[in-house]
Design a protein around this motif. Structure first.
Motif, PDB file in Angstrom:
ATOM      1  N   MET A   1       0.744  -1.104  -0.083  1.00 52.12           N
ATOM      2  CA  MET A   1       0.213  -0.034   0.168  1.00 52.12           C
ATOM      3  C   MET A   1       0.894   1.045  -0.004  1.00 52.12           C
ATOM      4  O   MET A   1       0.293   2.326  -0.596  1.00 52.12           O
ATOM      5  N   GLY A   2       2.095   1.243   0.688  1.00 53.39           N
ATOM      6  CA  GLY A   2       2.834   2.468   0.611  1.00 53.39           C
ATOM      7  C   GLY A   2       2.392   3.315   1.826  1.00 53.39           C
ATOM      8  O   GLY A   2       1.464   3.270   2.341  1.00 53.39           O
ATOM      9  N   PRO A   3       3.170   4.227   2.090  1.00 44.88           N
ATOM     10  CA  PRO A   3       3.282   5.229   3.322  1.00 44.88           C
ATOM     11  C   PRO A   3       2.165   6.023   3.148  1.00 44.88           C
ATOM     12  O   PRO A   3       1.426   6.195   4.310  1.00 44.88           O
TER      13      PRO A   3
ATOM     14  N   LEU B   1       8.202   1.071   3.195  1.00 44.38           N
ATOM     15  CA  LEU B   1       7.463   1.527   4.453  1.00 44.38           C
ATOM     16  C   LEU B   1       8.229   2.152   5.423  1.00 44.38           C
ATOM     17  O   LEU B   1       7.793   3.166   6.306  1.00 44.38           O
ATOM     18  N   ALA B   2       9.432   1.585   5.609  1.00 41.76           N
ATOM     19  CA  ALA B   2      10.271   2.254   6.619  1.00 41.76           C
ATOM     20  C   ALA B   2      11.391   3.112   6.214  1.00 41.76           C
ATOM     21  O   ALA B   2      12.442   2.812   5.952  1.00 41.76           O
TER      22      ALA B   2
ATOM     23  N   GLY C   1      14.950   6.865  -1.970  1.00 46.36           N
ATOM     24  CA  GLY C   1      14.256   7.765  -1.265  1.00 46.36           C
ATOM     25  C   GLY C   1      13.601   7.432   0.029  1.00 46.36           C
ATOM     26  O   GLY C   1      13.925   6.393   0.768  1.00 46.36           O
ATOM     27  N   ALA C   2      12.647   8.360   0.732  1.00 45.37           N
ATOM     28  CA  ALA C   2      12.384   8.382   1.949  1.00 45.37           C
ATOM     29  C   ALA C   2      10.960   7.566   1.742  1.00 45.37           C
ATOM     30  O   ALA C   2       9.677   8.117   2.118  1.00 45.37           O
ATOM     31  N   GLY C   3      11.051   6.248   1.527  1.00 45.62           N
ATOM     32  CA  GLY C   3       9.889   5.300   1.451  1.00 45.62           C
ATOM     33  C   GLY C   3       8.981   5.556   0.427  1.00 45.62           C
ATOM     34  O   GLY C   3       9.248   6.453  -0.402  1.00 45.62           O
ATOM     35  N   GLY C   4       7.941   4.746   0.173  1.00 46.43           N
ATOM     36  CA  GLY C   4       7.257   4.771  -0.950  1.00 46.43           C
ATOM     37  C   GLY C   4       7.337   3.691  -2.018  1.00 46.43           C
ATOM     38  O   GLY C   4       8.405   2.999  -1.911  1.00 46.43           O
TER      39      GLY C   4
END
Length: 392
Positions: free
Chosen positions: A161-163, A295-296, A339-342
């Motif tokens: 699902m992603g952050p 997600l992390a 990158g920062a999540g996603g």
């Protein structure tokens, strides 16, 4: 909060909606109509989102005293979930349609429409937990964790699902001790679905015959069944109907010299061949994946970390060394997915502590740190390394 409660017509989504009401949210129920075919109508436990389910969802909404709507998402479902299912099998991979449904329908089409209408979150009957943890900036980050009941845990199919979507999701059943407890709660609330059987199998394959569904959609495509050395052992009617690890229905014309059973080792769509061989050749301990969803954001890319991986929805997790940011072929590409999540789109590698059998391209590889979901990727290849241990 204004909450859109996804009502599938089953007991889990009904109780989840009820708990959202109890929490003081302004709740509206919506049933997703995923098929216009009356063949989806059924009695019993096969499938979901059928005509029968829509009626059950409406009755649950009436009991809860919340507004109820039916949204026709059948076109999106056909163009994403079913189309992906067919193209993946056609390409020799083994997809998980529940993962794609969560990605494209429940946490994309449904959530996006809900946000556009002014809703703050979507509540579903999935068994998973969302844990808020203080971060260094003085705020809190949301983490996806396994459900309290390990037998019902659905974090595996939610990892995609992603952050951003995780931030707008509610899973009220995450702390439920068991399905029996949920049924008892439904009965106490006067919900008629309290004794309704669980759905199972692929919802859009009404009769449970997946191979028949594939034949109807993809047609007959005769080809060869060969051994690892290329010797022809038999014929098949379509490579798309086979998956790695399959033993039955191989269409072999003569037994193995040693008399041992043979299994599908590889599906080759380019040559329309199925490769079969002994069971020990199914064991792998190195996995390479792409289409990473991470997600992390507190776990960096490019470094090997100790974690656990799971490759099937109800499979047992295996300890592994995992690196995000490598290529799907296993060659280092630290810049990818940093990158920062996603959705990073980069590769992911996993070196397993023990060998696993029957891993097929297309399966979801989900990475855990204890109960926490770190991320997910789609398996591209699996191979045997020097550390292959006991089969699992």
């Amino acid at each position: 909060m204004r909450v859109l409660a996804a009502l599938s017509g089953g007991v889990d989504s009904a109780v989840a909606a009820a708990r959202a009401v109890d929490a003081g949210h302004d709740v509206v129920g919506v049933h997703m109509a995923l098929s216009r075919s009356r063949a989806q109508h059924r009695n019993g436990s096969r499938g979901c989102c059928s005509i029968e389910d829509a009626g059950d969802a409406r009755r649950a909404a009436d009991v809860l005293g919340i507004p109820y709507y039916v949204w026709d998402l059948s076109e999106e479902f056909e163009e994403t979930v079913i189309a992906d299912f067919l193209s993946e099998y056609e390409a020799g991979r083994t997809p998980n349609p529940c993962v794609r449904c969560n990605e494209h329908i429940k946490f994309s089409a449904l959530l996006d429409r809900g946000v556009a209408l002014g809703f703050d979150a979507v509540a579903t009957g999935h068994y998973a937990r969302i844990v808020e943890v203080p971060d260094s900036a003085g705020g809190a980050r949301r983490e996806l964790h396994r459900a309290a009941d390990p037998l019902k845990d659905q974090s595996y199919v939610l990892a995609v699902m992603g952050p951003e979507r995780l931030a707008r999701s509610l899973f009220p059943l995450g702390d439920a001790p068991s399905k029996d407890a949920v049924r008892a709660e439904a009965a106490a609330r006067g919900l008629s679905v309290s004794a309704k059987p669980d759905s199972y199998d692929i919802c859009f394959v009404a009769d449970g015959d997946t191979q028949g569904f594939l034949r109807d959609r993809l047609g007959s495509r005769p080809g060869e069944v060969v051994d690892p050395d290329g010797r022809v052992l038999g014929e098949h009617d379509g490579a798309y109907a086979f998956t790695v690890g399959q033993r039955k229905g191989l269409g072999l014309t003569r037994p193995a010299v040693d008399g041992r059973p043979r299994y599908v080792l590889e599906v080759r769509p380019q040559t329309n061949q199925i490769v079969v061989g002994p069971s020990e050749l199914l064991t792998v301990d190195e996995l390479h994946a792409d289409q990473t969803v991470w997600l992390a954001d507190d776990v960096p890319a490019g470094e090997w970390i100790d974690a656990e991986v799971q490759v099937r929805a109800h499979g047992e997790p295996v300890t592994a060394s995992v690196r995000r940011g490598g290529s799907a072929s296993g060659e280092a590409d630290v810049g990818a997915g940093g990158g920062a999540g996603g959705v990073t789109g980069g590769g992911l590698e996993a070196r397993l502590s023990v060998g696993l059998r029957g891993i097929a391209p297309g399966q979801s590889l989900v990475v855990y740190a204890g109960s926490r979901v770190l991320g997910q990727a789609t398996i591209v290849s699996a191979r045997r390394g020097a550390a292959v241990g006991a089969n699992r």
